[in-house]
Scaffold this motif. Structure first.
Motif, PDB file in Angstrom:
ATOM      1  N   PRO A  89      -2.133 -13.091  -4.602  1.00 27.53           N
ATOM      2  CA  PRO A  89      -2.048 -11.963  -3.672  1.00 27.53           C
ATOM      3  C   PRO A  89      -3.305 -11.116  -3.743  1.00 27.53           C
ATOM      4  O   PRO A  89      -4.002 -11.089  -4.749  1.00 27.53           O
ATOM      5  CB  PRO A  89      -0.838 -11.166  -4.205  1.00 27.53           C
ATOM      6  N   PHE A  94      -0.955  -2.318  -7.061  1.00 20.11           N
ATOM      7  CA  PHE A  94      -0.974  -1.145  -6.196  1.00 20.11           C
ATOM      8  C   PHE A  94      -0.592   0.065  -7.028  1.00 20.11           C
ATOM      9  O   PHE A  94      -0.021  -0.075  -8.119  1.00 20.11           O
ATOM     10  CB  PHE A  94      -0.039  -1.319  -4.988  1.00 20.11           C
ATOM     11  N   ILE A 106       1.476  -6.164  -7.730  1.00 19.94           N
ATOM     12  CA  ILE A 106       1.637  -6.213  -6.284  1.00 19.94           C
ATOM     13  C   ILE A 106       2.948  -6.889  -5.881  1.00 19.94           C
ATOM     14  O   ILE A 106       3.551  -6.533  -4.863  1.00 19.94           O
ATOM     15  CB  ILE A 106       0.429  -6.910  -5.613  1.00 19.94           C
ATOM     16  N   GLU A 107       3.427  -7.828  -6.696  1.00 23.01           N
ATOM     17  CA  GLU A 107       4.656  -8.527  -6.323  1.00 23.01           C
ATOM     18  C   GLU A 107       5.888  -7.618  -6.369  1.00 23.01           C
ATOM     19  O   GLU A 107       6.951  -7.987  -5.854  1.00 23.01           O
ATOM     20  CB  GLU A 107       4.872  -9.760  -7.203  1.00 23.01           C
ATOM     21  N   TRP A 109       5.900  -4.675  -4.922  1.00 18.11           N
ATOM     22  CA  TRP A 109       5.857  -3.800  -3.738  1.00 18.11           C
ATOM     23  C   TRP A 109       7.213  -3.717  -3.027  1.00 18.11           C
ATOM     24  O   TRP A 109       7.682  -2.614  -2.709  1.00 18.11           O
ATOM     25  CB  TRP A 109       4.774  -4.295  -2.771  1.00 18.11           C
ATOM     26  N   VAL A 181      -2.389   2.095   1.099  1.00 19.46           N
ATOM     27  CA  VAL A 181      -2.417   1.779  -0.325  1.00 19.46           C
ATOM     28  C   VAL A 181      -3.813   2.076  -0.874  1.00 19.46           C
ATOM     29  O   VAL A 181      -4.786   2.137  -0.123  1.00 19.46           O
ATOM     30  CB  VAL A 181      -2.078   0.301  -0.609  1.00 19.46           C
ATOM     31  N   ALA A 195      -1.759  -0.559   4.512  1.00 25.10           N
ATOM     32  CA  ALA A 195      -0.932  -1.529   3.806  1.00 25.10           C
ATOM     33  C   ALA A 195      -0.824  -2.830   4.584  1.00 25.10           C
ATOM     34  O   ALA A 195      -0.782  -3.917   3.986  1.00 25.10           O
ATOM     35  CB  ALA A 195       0.462  -0.938   3.569  1.00 25.10           C
ATOM     36  N   VAL A 199      -1.624  -5.491   1.708  1.00 25.61           N
ATOM     37  CA  VAL A 199      -0.459  -6.085   1.051  1.00 25.61           C
ATOM     38  C   VAL A 199      -0.162  -7.434   1.699  1.00 25.61           C
ATOM     39  O   VAL A 199      -0.107  -7.530   2.929  1.00 25.61           O
ATOM     40  CB  VAL A 199       0.769  -5.155   1.168  1.00 25.61           C
ATOM     41  N   LEU A 203       5.225  -9.814   1.385  1.00 25.91           N
ATOM     42  CA  LEU A 203       5.720  -8.686   0.591  1.00 25.91           C
ATOM     43  C   LEU A 203       5.806  -7.387   1.379  1.00 25.91           C
ATOM     44  O   LEU A 203       6.433  -6.428   0.926  1.00 25.91           O
ATOM     45  CB  LEU A 203       4.792  -8.451  -0.609  1.00 25.91           C
ATOM     46  N   LEU A 204       5.193  -7.349   2.536  1.00 21.67           N
ATOM     47  CA  LEU A 204       4.904  -6.076   3.189  1.00 21.67           C
ATOM     48  C   LEU A 204       6.132  -5.339   3.688  1.00 21.67           C
ATOM     49  O   LEU A 204       6.243  -4.122   3.541  1.00 21.67           O
ATOM     50  CB  LEU A 204       3.934  -6.318   4.355  1.00 21.67           C
TER      51      LEU A 204
END
Length: 400
Positions: A89, A94, A106-107, A109, A181, A195, A199, A203-204
């Protein structure tokens, strides 16, 4: 509070302490293949703070577990994006509100969607937002790409730290809402981007409901602690007690009792599968390290009182401005209030929990000095004056 399931495991206080140390990366050989990102994923959150003495807290936390890794390596691990064609990613982490302002993997999020929704529905803020500024900030980021608050029009209206400009208020609010972010730091300034660009798409979107988010964060807290009470688990990501109660039965954690704790506890089943064994780290700890985040837990597990005194008036300080607990042999054995003078690490004030603490404190000081490119260690004040000479001799012996 709902009735508690019957505990299935009983732990001694020493077993709980060792489980905690292993969960936090201080017992057993660290997985150096994972590096700083591995530490971040293991802890689930690394706290940020503006204070920098030997280094900033987000640097001290992986150092405490991995040893003398390069400081540029730390920043790169958090904030340098992966190449566009990489499978990882981008970015790797973040920044958001967890235990406090933290770097988060980040995972995770999607699992902070409940908090972003709460901020969006928040009825009031400490800073007022001028009309039209929020939309202007989003428009500027969309057209110009990643920018600092200064790039956007200025972070402050005056020199006072709290007197934010309208632009700064807008971009920080957008960060809390999840529309923006922080993608990197430049000289400690946040660099903001949308974002939707930064991102990863899978995941967003905030599709998880509050219960799913809370189950995940409760499970993560249990894994990072190894074993904890309801209050311990709630404090890790600053959840409410009732939020923990609502999901803990379905979180995957198992109920346990711990000798001397006096309150029900839960543990990560993987932490119970094998006894904690291996080498103990000896190191200085940031006052913002998750090993010592919560004062009551630190006292319960280690019998050690920890308090950050940076914001305490100088005449009222007991241990010093940035007193760093010293971990050795799986115990908290003292405190060091450090400073740097050129290439000398100065131990302005040292507190030792008895003479047996001397070798561990000396080792922690020497390793920290080498890490920050200091060639000498000078001890100024030791709270137990009769231990000053043994500490100085131990430092000299280790160097020699």
């Amino acid at each position: 509070m709902p009735s508690l399931p019957r505990p299935v495991t009983e732990l001694t206080a020493d077993e709980a302490r060792r489980i905690f140390l292993r969960a936090q990366g201080f017992l057993g050989a660290p997985d150096r293949r994972g590096g700083v990102r591995g530490v971040l994923r293991r802890l689930g959150a690394v706290q940020l703070d503006t204070i920098s003495v030997l280094a900033r807290s987000h640097e001290l936390i992986p150092y405490a577990r991995l040893g003398a890794i390069g400081r540029k390596t730390v920043d790169s691990a958090y904030w340098t994006p992966a190449p566009d064609d990489a499978s990882e990613p981008r970015p790797h982490a973040f920044e958001y509100w967890s235990h406090a302002a933290c770097v988060l993997p980040i995972e995770e999020w999607p699992h902070f969607a409940f908090r972003r929704r709460a901020y969006r529905s928040r009825p009031h803020w400490n800073h007022s937002l001028p009309d039209g500024v929020y939309d202007q900030v989003i428009k500027q980021l969309r057209s110009e790409g990643p920018l600092t608050a200064t790039d956007l029009g200025g972070a402050k209206r005056t020199s006072e730290w709290w007197d934010w400009s309208g632009t700064k208020v807008a971009v920080e609010r957008a960060l809390m809402y999840g529309e923006v972010v922080c993608v990197e730091r430049r000289g400690w300034k946040r660099v903001y981007d949308l974002a939707e660009r930064a991102v990863p798409q899978p995941l967003l979107h905030d599709e998880l409901d509050d219960a799913e988010c809370l189950r995940r964060l409760v499970r993560l807290a249990g894994q990072s602690l190894g074993v904890g009470t309801r209050a311990d688990i709630a404090d890790y990501h600053r959840l409410k007690g009732e939020q923990v109660d609502a999901v803990i039965a379905d979180s995957g954690l198992v109920p346990v009792t711990v000798e001397g704790w006096g309150k029900p506890a839960w543990a990560d089943p993987e932490a119970l599968a094998t006894p904690p064994r291996g080498r103990h780290r000896t190191t200085l700890l940031s006052p913002f390290d998750s090993l010592v985040w919560e004062r009551a837990r630190t006292e319960r597990i280690f019998g050690f009182t920890h308090r950050l005194e940076a914001y305490v008036p100088k005449p009222k300080r007991v241990y010093g401005y940035f007193a760093m607990p010293v971990l050795a042999g799986g115990r908290l054995v003292g405190r060091v209030d450090p400073a740097r003078e050129g290439r000398t690490l100065v131990a302005r004030q040292v507190t030792l929990e008895g003479s047996k603490a001397v070798p561990g404190v000396a080792q922690a000081l020497l390793e920290a000095a080498a890490w920050v490119d200091c060639t000498d260690v000078r001890v100024e004040r030791v709270d137990a004056p009769d231990l000053r000479e043994p500490l100085v001799k131990e430092l000299a012996r280790a160097v020699g």
